[in-house]
Scaffold this active site. Structure first.
Site, PDB file in Angstrom:
ATOM      1  CB  ILE A  21     -27.048  16.129   0.958  1.00  0.00           C
ATOM      2  CG1 ILE A  21     -26.315  15.839  -0.586  1.00  0.00           C
ATOM      3  CG2 ILE A  21     -26.092  16.240   2.211  1.00  0.00           C
ATOM      4  CD1 ILE A  21     -25.762  17.205  -1.155  1.00  0.00           C
ATOM      5  CG  ASN A  36     -29.885  25.270  -9.093  1.00  0.00           C
ATOM      6  OD1 ASN A  36     -29.461  26.393  -8.440  1.00  0.00           O
ATOM      7  ND2 ASN A  36     -29.595  24.206  -8.579  1.00  0.00           N
TER       8      ASN A  36
END
Ligand code: C5P
Length: 421
Positions: free
Chosen positions: A332, A235
């Site tokens: 995460i 990205n």
């Protein structure tokens, strides 16, 4: 009450600036006693320092006269502040390792007075992983390490490593010696923060290093999810905001672990960087870095990875390849919120293009973090120099105007420091 500075002068070309610093210290009404290392004496003479400080200059551990009159332990403790300037790479390494092989390093190991180190060295020496490790160690030991200036250096190179101007160092010294009614912090201070000689409280909490003693864990950048040895899913995250936050946290005195995805950015001074490529590696590195007092998850973690990774480059065969099968990556941030070592303050980022506050509030609840920093990425924020953020906490939302990313970082670190105080 008159403040006393013990000034340790290391061996670097910047030592000549210590002479000007002595003049400024004296002008401010403080006293100064100098310790000159053997290599420092190659750059300035004891005579110059004695004349400017109007005090005896100490150069050796083996002076019978000094030992009889005051002794090196007392010399290290009678000051309100020990300033190491210039602090060379060698001196910083010895300090970080607890080496005591001359008068300066013995005093530094024996002192229970706060210590400020003002580094100056060649840019490559400053950026070397060993020096950065030493600085991180010193900061977590409670020593205030001033950031060097950036610019042209005596050796002809350009970059960070220059000694700040004496006026700047003097301002740092004054800031550390503020209100006498407050107590000391830092592991080198006496337990109650009192000056051992007069029993008076010696130091204010370090307003310039409000995160001293705190471990701040930061993720930054994108992740790359390999498809085959040459292709990956990625990205547009540049990592700039996360790196700026790491720099601001280190400047605030924190011990910083920066888990960085693949980006070409210089590691900020005093930051421990762990490079990773994939989301799974980032998750492991974050867990390995625990415990942390604060975690700021700035990384734009790829949501999916290729279900299987081809060991060889996938060849073109004149037709579209088989559809890429994707698997969701672990979250995460959400995982950290559930972790038994959950950081006390857990902050997530959210990139939004519309309904910023309501989307960020939903994300706060879903991820189980304490704050969400929501970026409005409808413009040129990704990869750009500025950022426009909303801070969403459980008690409401704050809108910050569009600011350069380093300024967003400084404000965020100031807000975190307030929260922890
Ligand atoms: O769900 P979304 O990607 O919008 O959430 C963004 C926040 O969650 C950021 O703080 C990002 O670092 C974190 N995140 C994460 N692991 C993921 C996805 C996002 O830690 N797999």
């Amino acid at each position: 009450m008159t403040k006393h500075i013990l000034l340790i002068i290391g061996g670097g070309i910047a030592a000549y600036k210590a002479a000007e610093l002595i003049r400024l210290i004296r002008k401010s009404g403080m006293t100064v006693r100098c310790v000159l290392t053997e290599s420092g004496a190659q750059f300035v003479t004891p005579m110059t320092l004695a004349a400017l400080s109007e005090n005896e200059v100490h150069t050796t551990l083996w002076s019978l006269k000094d030992e009889a009159e005051m002794g090196h332990i007392q010399l290290s403790r009678e000051a309100d502040l020990v300033v190491v300037c210039p602090a060379t790479a060698n001196l910083l390494a010895k300090m970080a390792g607890g080496v005591a092989d001359d008068l300066a390093t013995t005093l530094l190991l024996a002192t229970d007075t706060p210590v400020m180190a003002v580094p100056a060295m060649n840019v490559r020496m400053w950026q070397h992983a060993a020096t950065q490790r030493n600085i991180e160690q010193l900061r977590s030991d409670g020593i205030t390490v001033i950031q060097p200036d950036e610019g042209a250096m005596a050796c002809g190179e350009y970059g960070p490593g220059r000694l700040p101007e004496p006026e700047t160092i003097m301002a740092e010294i004054s800031a550390m010696l503020v209100s006498p009614s407050l107590t000391a912090i830092g592991t080198q201070s006496t337990e109650l923060g009192h000056n051992p000689l007069d029993g008076q409280p010696a130091f204010a909490p370090d307003r310039h290093r409000p995160l001293r003693g705190k471990h701040v864990l930061i993720t930054a950048g994108p992740t790359h999810e390999p498809i085959d040895p040459v292709r990956y899913i990625a990205n547009r995250s540049s990592g700039r905001q996360g790196f700026a936050i790491a720099a601001a946290a280190a400047e605030a005195g924190a011990q910083v672990t920066l888990v960085a995805g693949p980006v070409h950015l210089t590691t900020p001074a005093g930051v421990m960087r762990v490079d990773v490529e994939t989301a799974l590696e980032m998750e492991q590195a974050v867990q390995d870095a625990l415990p942390a007092d604060v975690a700021i998850m700035v990384a734009a973690v790829a949501d999916w990875r290729a279900d299987s990774r081809s060991g060889q480059k996938i060849k073109k065969k004149g037709a579209a390849p088989a559809p890429l099968k994707l698997t969701e990556n672990p979250d995460i941030l959400a995982g950290l919120a559930q972790h038994e070592k959950r950081p006390g303050l857990l902050i997530g980022f959210a990139a939004e293009t519309e309904n910023i506050v309501s989307h960020a509030e939903a994300k706060l609840a879903k991820k189980g973090c304490d704050w969400i920093v929501a970026n409005d990425v409808s413009g040129d924020v990704m990869g750009g120099a500025d950022n426009s953020v909303h801070i969403i906490t459980r008690s409401g939302a704050e809108i910050w105007e569009r600011l350069p990313k380093p300024e967003v970082a400084r404000r965020l670190i100031a807000k975190i420091s307030e929260e922890l105080a």
